[in-house]
Enzyme design. Structure first.
Site, PDB file in Angstrom:
ATOM      1  N   TRP A 160       0.827  -1.227   0.000  1.00 39.67           N
ATOM      2  CA  TRP A 160       0.000   0.000   0.000  1.00 39.67           C
ATOM      3  C   TRP A 160       0.848   1.259   0.000  1.00 39.67           C
ATOM      4  CZ3 TRP A 160      -3.467   1.950   4.577  1.00 39.67           C
ATOM      5  CH2 TRP A 160      -2.785   1.902   5.781  1.00 39.67           C
TER       6      TRP A 160
ATOM      7  N   TYR B 150      16.916  -5.868   6.800  1.00 43.63           N
ATOM      8  CA  TYR B 150      15.509  -5.844   7.221  1.00 43.63           C
ATOM      9  C   TYR B 150      15.134  -7.178   7.857  1.00 43.63           C
ATOM     10  CZ  TYR B 150      10.446  -5.692   7.177  1.00 43.63           C
ATOM     11  OH  TYR B 150       9.138  -5.721   7.563  1.00 43.63           O
TER      12      TYR B 150
ATOM     13  N   ASP C   9      -0.031  -1.494  11.839  1.00 48.58           N
ATOM     14  CA  ASP C   9       0.594  -2.652  12.480  1.00 48.58           C
ATOM     15  C   ASP C   9       0.455  -2.755  13.996  1.00 48.58           C
ATOM     16  OD1 ASP C   9       1.507  -2.500   9.881  1.00 48.58           O
ATOM     17  OD2 ASP C   9       3.612  -2.739  10.373  1.00 48.58           O
TER      18      ASP C   9
ATOM     19  N   TRP D 263       1.482   3.786  15.295  1.00 46.01           N
ATOM     20  CA  TRP D 263       0.055   3.445  15.189  1.00 46.01           C
ATOM     21  C   TRP D 263      -0.717   3.464  16.501  1.00 46.01           C
ATOM     22  CZ3 TRP D 263      -2.094   4.133  10.764  1.00 46.01           C
ATOM     23  CH2 TRP D 263      -1.358   3.912   9.592  1.00 46.01           C
TER      24      TRP D 263
ATOM     25  N   GLU E   9       7.670   9.700   8.503  1.00 48.79           N
ATOM     26  CA  GLU E   9       6.698   8.601   8.329  1.00 48.79           C
ATOM     27  C   GLU E   9       5.347   8.977   8.943  1.00 48.79           C
ATOM     28  OE1 GLU E   9       8.076   4.939  10.033  1.00 48.79           O
ATOM     29  OE2 GLU E   9       6.359   3.788   9.308  1.00 48.79           O
TER      30      GLU E   9
HETATM   31  C1  DGY Z   1       7.488  -3.338   9.562  1.00 46.95           C
HETATM   32  O1  DGY Z   1       8.513  -3.976   9.360  1.00 46.95           O
HETATM   33  O2  DGY Z   1       7.236  -2.667  10.567  1.00 46.95           O
HETATM   34  C2  DGY Z   1       6.481  -3.318   8.522  1.00 46.95           C
HETATM   35  O3  DGY Z   1       5.560  -2.320   8.729  1.00 46.95           O
HETATM   36  C3  DGY Z   1       5.806  -4.617   8.378  1.00 46.95           C
HETATM   37  O4  DGY Z   1       5.030  -4.497   7.240  1.00 46.95           O
END
Ligand code: DGY
Length: 433
Positions: A40, A86, A166, A353, A396
């Site tokens: 998204w 990551y 999340d 969030w 962000e």
């Molecule tokens: C994260 O790694 O926090 C991502 O948002 C997962 O999609």
């Protein structure tokens, strides 16, 4: 009012960010923290790219849809290139695909974006858009089959990351049902890049990884997931976004004379429009999360509650309730729209969030407000978004209390929302048209 010089500087910076985050056909949300294509993020970023490079904008959607699974799902992350930095990477997801992907999806904003581009960009678009609509139809059908196999009219998520929101407090109770005793030791990368006070807790990550393990263990089999996944909740953000996407797909299919797609999308839409009411909480006076395993409705509002206006027409009584709640929230914070109910003990203005404002959620809510005849309220959201970006640049997300930026820097969808919607220059153009 932001002065003209600052607006011009931010317009230039936003473009620079989108170009710098371009990895050739797809755009990363931000360097470092999110180094791949996120579903998204990518789709919404397309709106910003379209402001200066139409061909490149279409490529972004084409690239995303090219990673579609055989069963129709469009994954939430596409690992186009190898990158160690990551977690969780391809070896955790084990998607058995090339390129590797995650095993879950994300809110399906792509059809809405394709409709916006079709209206916004000059040209006929038929040749380019038709294969996209076929892919989107298959993805939306996957939602119906895999995430609502009993046809109750709301789709479930099997992981908080599927919601895109999340770390919402809504997930705390359903996540508490998830057994984490078999989760292997792992090393997070996000907290090496961003202040830990702005990210989910380790305890949350244990639960996220238990759900990844569940999916991996059943090879992401949708039947097993629907029957047995310990986390199975329906939430208003995902459901409103899907309703909107189906509406936009119907409109596009009719416009491009693809009646088979229009018929299927209309059938799915009718079921979703009807089912959405199950997410209404009388206590919260709004749409909230329904834990489908426990049949338990959440009683606190979140930014997803506001997306009902974006999802489709709301009845007058409920629309008025939304407007008066909006007034109440505006008394509690300086900048709307917080991602979670301000004043609630779980509200945290800077943690991912659990309170912060997101530019792209503001765009969606504003779109819904304008469509319900409240351009005044929509403008306030655009003003707040512009003020946050002026104060804290293209972060962000932002604290609704102080305006401080949080999470990643030079963020693609924040830049895109500035260019496409919040910049005073864009708004002037929209009014002139
Ligand atoms: C994260 O790694 O926090 C991502 O948002 C997962 O999609």
């Amino acid at each position: 009012m932001i002065d003209a010089e600052t607006v011009a500087r931010l317009d230039t910076q936003a473009q620079q960010i989108l170009r710098a985050n371009d990895r050739g056909g797809y755009t990363v949300p931000t360097k470092g923290l999110y180094p791949f294509q996120w579903n998204w993020d990518s789709a919404l970023t397309t709106l910003g790219i379209a402001c200066f490079d139409a061909d490149r904008a279409w490529q972004e959607i084409e690239k995303l849809l090219s990673a579609q699974w055989d069963n129709g799902m469009v994954p939430h992350i596409v690992f186009w290139q190898h990158e160690e930095g990551y977690f969780p990477g391809p070896s955790e997801w084990q998607s058995e695909r090339t390129p590797p992907t995650s095993g879950i999806t994300q809110p399906p904003v792509a059809a809405t974006v394709v409709r916006q581009l079709t209206n916004f960009l000059p040209g006929d678009h038929r040749t380019r858009v038709t294969p996209m609509l076929r892919a989107l139809d298959r993805w939306h059908q996957w939602f119906a089959d895999a995430r609502d196999p009993d046809g109750i009219g709301v789709v479930a998520i099997m992981h908080p990351w599927e919601s895109g929101r999340d770390n919402l407090p809504d997930w705390d109770a359903p996540l508490a049902q998830v057994d984490t005793s078999n989760v292997r030791a792992f090393m997070r990368r996000d907290t090496q890049l961003v202040n830990a006070a702005e990210r989910p807790l380790n305890h949350d990550y244990d639960h996220y990884m238990a759900l990844v393990q569940f999916g991996r263990d059943c090879q992401w089999d949708v039947k097993t997931i629907a029957e047995k996944c310990p986390f199975w909740v329906a939430e208003p953000g995902m459901n409103a976004i899907l309703r909107r996407a189906e509406r936009d797909l119907v409109a596009l299919a009719l416009h491009f004379n693809l009646p088979d797609i229009a018929t299927r999308a209309n059938t799915r839409l009718a079921r979703l429009d009807h089912g959405f009411n199950q997410l209404w909480s009388d206590i919260a006076q709004g749409y909230t999360t329904l834990d489908l395993r426990k049949n338990k409705i959440e009683h606190r509002l979140s930014s997803g509650s506001w997306l009902s206006l974006y999802g489709g027409p709301e009845n007058d009584i409920r629309a008025k309730i939304h407007y008066s709640t909006l007034m109440e929230w505006r008394q509690k914070v300086r900048f709307t729209m917080p991602s979670f109910a301000p004043g609630d003990p779980a509200f945290d203005d800077i943690r991912y969030w659990r309170g912060p404002v997101w530019a792209m959620i503001n765009w969606m809510i504003a779109t819904g407000l304008a469509e319900h005849g409240r351009p005044d309220l929509a403008d306030q959201l655009a003003d707040d978004t512009a003020a946050l970006i002026e104060q804290s640049a293209f972060r962000e997300y932002f604290s609704p209390v102080t305006g401080k930026g949080g999470g990643g820097k030079d963020f693609s969808w924040t830049a895109a929302m500035w260019l496409y919607w919040a910049s005073p220059n864009t708004r002037q153009q929209t009014e002139t048209h």
